[in-house]
Design an enzyme around this catalytic site. Structure first.
Site, PDB file in Angstrom:
ATOM      1  N   GLN A   1       1.838  -6.123  -3.226  1.00 65.44           N
ATOM      2  CA  GLN A   1       2.300  -6.243  -1.843  1.00 65.44           C
ATOM      3  C   GLN A   1       3.588  -5.405  -1.682  1.00 65.44           C
ATOM      4  OE1 GLN A   1       1.207  -9.601  -3.388  1.00 65.44           O
ATOM      5  NE2 GLN A   1      -0.632  -8.538  -2.783  1.00 65.44           N
TER       6      GLN A   1
ATOM      7  N   LYS B   1       1.834   2.224  -5.062  1.00 72.37           N
ATOM      8  CA  LYS B   1       2.367   1.687  -6.320  1.00 72.37           C
ATOM      9  C   LYS B   1       1.449   2.021  -7.491  1.00 72.37           C
ATOM     10  CE  LYS B   1       2.258  -2.366  -4.390  1.00 72.37           C
ATOM     11  NZ  LYS B   1       1.964  -2.021  -2.991  1.00 72.37           N
TER      12      LYS B   1
ATOM     13  N   ASP C   1       0.809  -1.225   0.000  1.00 77.74           N
ATOM     14  CA  ASP C   1       0.000   0.000   0.000  1.00 77.74           C
ATOM     15  C   ASP C   1       0.839   1.270   0.000  1.00 77.74           C
ATOM     16  OD1 ASP C   1      -2.278  -1.611   0.123  1.00 77.74           O
ATOM     17  OD2 ASP C   1      -2.245  -1.640   2.312  1.00 77.74           O
TER      18      ASP C   1
ATOM     19  N   GLY D   1      -4.580  -4.239  -3.829  1.00 82.29           N
ATOM     20  CA  GLY D   1      -5.564  -3.204  -4.129  1.00 82.29           C
ATOM     21  C   GLY D   1      -4.783  -1.951  -4.481  1.00 82.29           C
ATOM     22  N   HIS D   2      -4.725  -1.634  -5.765  1.00 79.33           N
ATOM     23  CA  HIS D   2      -3.937  -0.480  -6.219  1.00 79.33           C
ATOM     24  C   HIS D   2      -4.897   0.621  -6.649  1.00 79.33           C
ATOM     25  CE1 HIS D   2      -0.351  -3.371  -7.233  1.00 79.33           C
ATOM     26  NE2 HIS D   2      -0.732  -3.429  -5.981  1.00 79.33           N
TER      27      HIS D   2
HETATM   28  P1  GDP Z   1      -0.832   0.437  -3.534  1.00 78.68           P
HETATM   29  O1  GDP Z   1      -1.458  -0.851  -3.112  1.00 78.68           O
HETATM   30  O2  GDP Z   1       0.642   0.468  -3.282  1.00 78.68           O
HETATM   31  O3  GDP Z   1      -1.163   0.804  -4.952  1.00 78.68           O
HETATM   32  O4  GDP Z   1      -1.459   1.564  -2.605  1.00 78.68           O
HETATM   33  P2  GDP Z   1      -3.025   1.722  -2.188  1.00 78.68           P
HETATM   34  O5  GDP Z   1      -3.789   2.195  -3.361  1.00 78.68           O
HETATM   35  O6  GDP Z   1      -3.503   0.504  -1.491  1.00 78.68           O
HETATM   36  O7  GDP Z   1      -2.914   2.824  -1.055  1.00 78.68           O
HETATM   37  C1  GDP Z   1      -2.374   4.076  -1.285  1.00 78.68           C
HETATM   38  C2  GDP Z   1      -3.458   5.140  -1.009  1.00 78.68           C
HETATM   39  O8  GDP Z   1      -2.854   6.416  -0.910  1.00 78.68           O
HETATM   40  C3  GDP Z   1      -4.480   5.260  -2.117  1.00 78.68           C
HETATM   41  O9  GDP Z   1      -5.708   5.591  -1.551  1.00 78.68           O
HETATM   42  C4  GDP Z   1      -3.943   6.395  -2.967  1.00 78.68           C
HETATM   43  O10 GDP Z   1      -4.966   7.069  -3.688  1.00 78.68           O
HETATM   44  C5  GDP Z   1      -3.346   7.289  -1.928  1.00 78.68           C
HETATM   45  N1  GDP Z   1      -2.176   8.071  -2.351  1.00 78.68           N
HETATM   46  C6  GDP Z   1      -1.171   7.713  -3.201  1.00 78.68           C
HETATM   47  N2  GDP Z   1      -0.211   8.660  -3.213  1.00 78.68           N
HETATM   48  C7  GDP Z   1      -0.606   9.625  -2.351  1.00 78.68           C
HETATM   49  C8  GDP Z   1      -0.010  10.854  -1.885  1.00 78.68           C
HETATM   50  O11 GDP Z   1       1.077  11.226  -2.267  1.00 78.68           O
HETATM   51  N3  GDP Z   1      -0.715  11.567  -0.951  1.00 78.68           N
HETATM   52  C9  GDP Z   1      -1.927  11.162  -0.480  1.00 78.68           C
HETATM   53  N4  GDP Z   1      -2.512  11.917   0.432  1.00 78.68           N
HETATM   54  N5  GDP Z   1      -2.510  10.020  -0.892  1.00 78.68           N
HETATM   55  C10 GDP Z   1      -1.857   9.258  -1.810  1.00 78.68           C
HETATM   56  P1  IMO Z   2      -0.980  -4.138  -2.225  1.00 82.46           P
HETATM   57  O1  IMO Z   2      -0.552  -4.713  -3.560  1.00 82.46           O
HETATM   58  C1  IMO Z   2      -0.918  -4.535   2.127  1.00 82.46           C
HETATM   59  C2  IMO Z   2      -0.928  -8.592   3.742  1.00 82.46           C
HETATM   60  C3  IMO Z   2      -2.154  -9.041   4.513  1.00 82.46           C
HETATM   61  C4  IMO Z   2      -1.516 -10.018   5.490  1.00 82.46           C
HETATM   62  C5  IMO Z   2      -0.434 -10.678   4.649  1.00 82.46           C
HETATM   63  C6  IMO Z   2      -0.828 -12.016   4.050  1.00 82.46           C
HETATM   64  O2  IMO Z   2      -2.259  -3.406  -2.283  1.00 82.46           O
HETATM   65  O3  IMO Z   2       0.143  -3.368  -1.607  1.00 82.46           O
HETATM   66  P2  IMO Z   2      -2.419 -12.695   2.030  1.00 82.46           P
HETATM   67  O4  IMO Z   2      -3.888 -12.491   1.824  1.00 82.46           O
HETATM   68  O5  IMO Z   2      -1.569 -12.114   0.964  1.00 82.46           O
HETATM   69  O6  IMO Z   2      -2.067 -14.147   2.292  1.00 82.46           O
HETATM   70  O7  IMO Z   2      -2.096 -11.930   3.411  1.00 82.46           O
HETATM   71  O8  IMO Z   2      -0.129  -9.758   3.597  1.00 82.46           O
HETATM   72  N1  IMO Z   2      -1.199  -8.083   2.375  1.00 82.46           N
HETATM   73  C7  IMO Z   2      -1.144  -6.795   2.033  1.00 82.46           C
HETATM   74  N2  IMO Z   2      -0.931  -5.690   2.785  1.00 82.46           N
HETATM   75  N3  IMO Z   2      -1.075  -4.410   0.789  1.00 82.46           N
HETATM   76  C8  IMO Z   2      -1.260  -5.499   0.017  1.00 82.46           C
HETATM   77  O9  IMO Z   2      -1.295  -5.447  -1.338  1.00 82.46           O
HETATM   78  C9  IMO Z   2      -1.341  -6.759   0.644  1.00 82.46           C
HETATM   79  N4  IMO Z   2      -1.534  -8.022   0.198  1.00 82.46           N
HETATM   80  C10 IMO Z   2      -1.428  -8.821   1.275  1.00 82.46           C
HETATM   81  O10 IMO Z   2      -2.771  -7.953   5.165  1.00 82.46           O
HETATM   82  O11 IMO Z   2      -0.873  -9.302   6.523  1.00 82.46           O
HETATM   83 MG    MG Z   3      -2.964  -1.549  -1.819  1.00 86.33          MG
END
Ligand code: GDP
Ligand code: IMO
Ligand code: MG
Length: 436
Positions: A223, A16, A13, A40-41
């Site tokens: 991840q 990416k 998270d 979840g991106h």
């Molecule tokens: P990912 O799994 O690495 O793609 O990240 P996620 O989407 O799960 O979580 C990142 C969250 O931060 C999302 O809700 C993005 O919209 C948000 N986000 C990304 N970059 C920034 C930033 O620079 N500032 C803020 N405030 N939010 C951001």
């Molecule tokens: P993105 O791509 C954050 C964590 C779960 C748990 C561990 C194992 O959005 O960054 P799993 O279901 O993969 O067997 O769970 O990994 N986890 C993540 N945490 N971002 C993710 O994906 C994750 N995918 C799995 O919370 O701790």
């Molecule tokens: Mg994510």
């Protein structure tokens, strides 16, 4: 330089999705190489929010996208995602290729996971409950079913029956109430196979040919490095190789053709699920970061655990991945803090240590050594060039660079694509071309 990996430097998270979206216009193909719909991106295009779980984020920019052999695919989720994207006007059918060697998730994988996570006396990993781990178990156990099998209507029923019988036997042996209707699952999956068949192919060959034609390929990690099955905080990890090495095996892409690796890291740290987290802020500072950063899971909605930037962690993931550059995200979330802590080392039983302990029990015992830096009072959300950051924000970024030993090539200060500041003359620019 042409083929670049973008991956998470922490526990997932990191942002990416935003970074891949930002850079994807410089590439022809965007590829996922591991994981599944545990990812979840999030990508914002204007006010429109997209959450990509399996389909690479490059789809939103009209790129060709590939789901590599290293993934585990829940076909129901993949079809749902394709339909959601198409309903939003995104062209998927002509753009998405799915590896014939990727493994298939079945409902019983989720059942196995639920039983395992809930077992008495076991510390739950806190997984996303998507059946990811048990599907990889079947892959490594050499009894899994792959996309090539799923789309083969003649071969699939027998393979499915063998696997289903395996699971039913296990369920009986362990006295698990097994309410699954295997006949119905077979029919359901035959239909998924028919639906997905046109997209399934040898994606390693596709990438090989694309490289031959001079196309540029971007690999999108899921991840994060600390969730990597080998290098992460085992056993509180996911079941795949999220690190750069995963590209070679998970996409069938030769390491000799990878030109660079970019690590995405938040300006602080978050973690979802269980496991050690040395710089976790359990006080109101952590709460404040959670609120300001909207730190709730994209997939499961769980509150993310929040803490301070951890230098030893990034030094470690930089070593494993060979980061050319870091993309620091969510710097804006720290706007207005009086002071900012940075974990610059760990203390174990009174001694300072330099390395990440391998044993989880030891990592859980280390104490963070903090340095305190002054915060900045103004908003960074409108900044577009490094020179324009408030002096204390610049000093913070310089401090992170010096301590981690990796340059910061880009800083994100908001979820939207244009809320980004780039460093001129960076290695990142050499990898991707001029950014400003
Ligand atoms: P990912 O799994 O690495 O793609 O990240 P996620 O989407 O799960 O979580 C990142 C969250 O931060 C999302 O809700 C993005 O919209 C948000 N986000 C990304 N970059 C920034 C930033 O620079 N500032 C803020 N405030 N939010 C951001
Ligand atoms: P993105 O791509 C954050 C964590 C779960 C748990 C561990 C194992 O959005 O960054 P799993 O279901 O993969 O067997 O769970 O990994 N986890 C993540 N945490 N971002 C993710 O994906 C994750 N995918 C799995 O919370 O701790
Ligand atoms: Mg994510």
């Amino acid at each position: 330089m042409s083929n670049v990996v973008i991956l998470g430097a922490q526990w997932g998270d990191e942002g990416k999705g935003k970074m891949v979206d930002l850079f994807s216009e410089r590439f022809d193909i965007v590829v996922r190489y591991q994981g599944g719909h545990n990812a979840g991106h999030t990508v914002f295009i204007g006010d429109q929010r997209y959450v990509l779980t399996l389909v690479p984020s490059g789809i939103l920019r009209g790129k060709q996208v590939v789901i590599g052999n290293g993934l585990v695919i829940d076909p129901a989720e993949l079809i749902r995602q394709i339909e959601t994207l198409e309903a939003a006007g995104v062209d998927v059918a002509g753009k998405l290729a799915v590896s014939n060697r990727a493994h298939v998730i079945f409902p019983f994988h989720r059942t196995v996971e639920k039983v395992s996570e809930a077992r008495e006396g076991r510390t739950a990993i806190g997984t996303t409950s998507r059946g990811i781990g048990p599907c990889y178990e079947d892959k490594v156990g050499r009894r899994g079913i792959r996309m090539a099998d799923l789309v083969d209507e003649r071969a699939f029923p027998e393979l499915f029956r063998a696997l289903a019988e395996d699971k039913a036997t296990l369920a009986r042996a362990f006295g698990i109430q097994d309410k699954l209707d295997y006949g119905a699952i077979l029919e359901e999956y035959l239909a998924y196979g028919r639906r997905l068949r046109p997209m399934v192919c040898d994606t390693a060959r596709l990438l090989h040919q694309a490289v031959g034609q001079g196309k540029r390929i971007l690999f999108e990690g899921a991840q994060g490095s600390m969730l990597d099955i080998d290098h992460g905080t085992y056993p509180f990890v996911t079941s795949s190789n999220a690190t750069a090495g995963g590209v070679a095996t998970g996409a069938g892409f030769p390491p000799t053709k990878i030109d660079g690796v970019v690590g995405v890291s938040k300006a602080y740290v978050t973690r979802v699920g269980g496991g050690a987290f040395p710089s976790e802020a359990l006080d109101e500072a952590g709460e404040r970061i959670r609120n300001a950063g909207g730190e709730y899971g994209t997939v499961t909605g769980r509150p993310r655990r929040c803490g301070w930037f951890d230098v030893p962690l990034i030094r470690y993931t930089a070593m494993i991945n060979g980061f050319d550059s870091l993309a620091i995200t969510k710097l804006d979330v720290l706007d207005g803090l009086e002071e900012i802590l940075v974990c610059v080392g760990y203390r174990l039983d009174g001694e300072e240590i330099e390395e990440m302990p391998a044993a989880h029990g030891v990592l859980a015992r280390v104490e963070p050594i903090y340095e305190r830096l002054p915060g900045w009072k103004s908003s960074t959300r409108e900044v577009r060039r490094f020179e324009d950051f408030p002096p204390n924000a610049r000093a913070y970024l310089r401090f992170l660079e010096e301590r981690t030993g990796v340059e910061i090539g880009v800083v994100s200060i908001g979820a939207e694509r244009n809320q980004t500041a780039v460093a001129e003359g960076s290695r990142l620019e050499r990898l991707l071309g001029p950014l400003s």
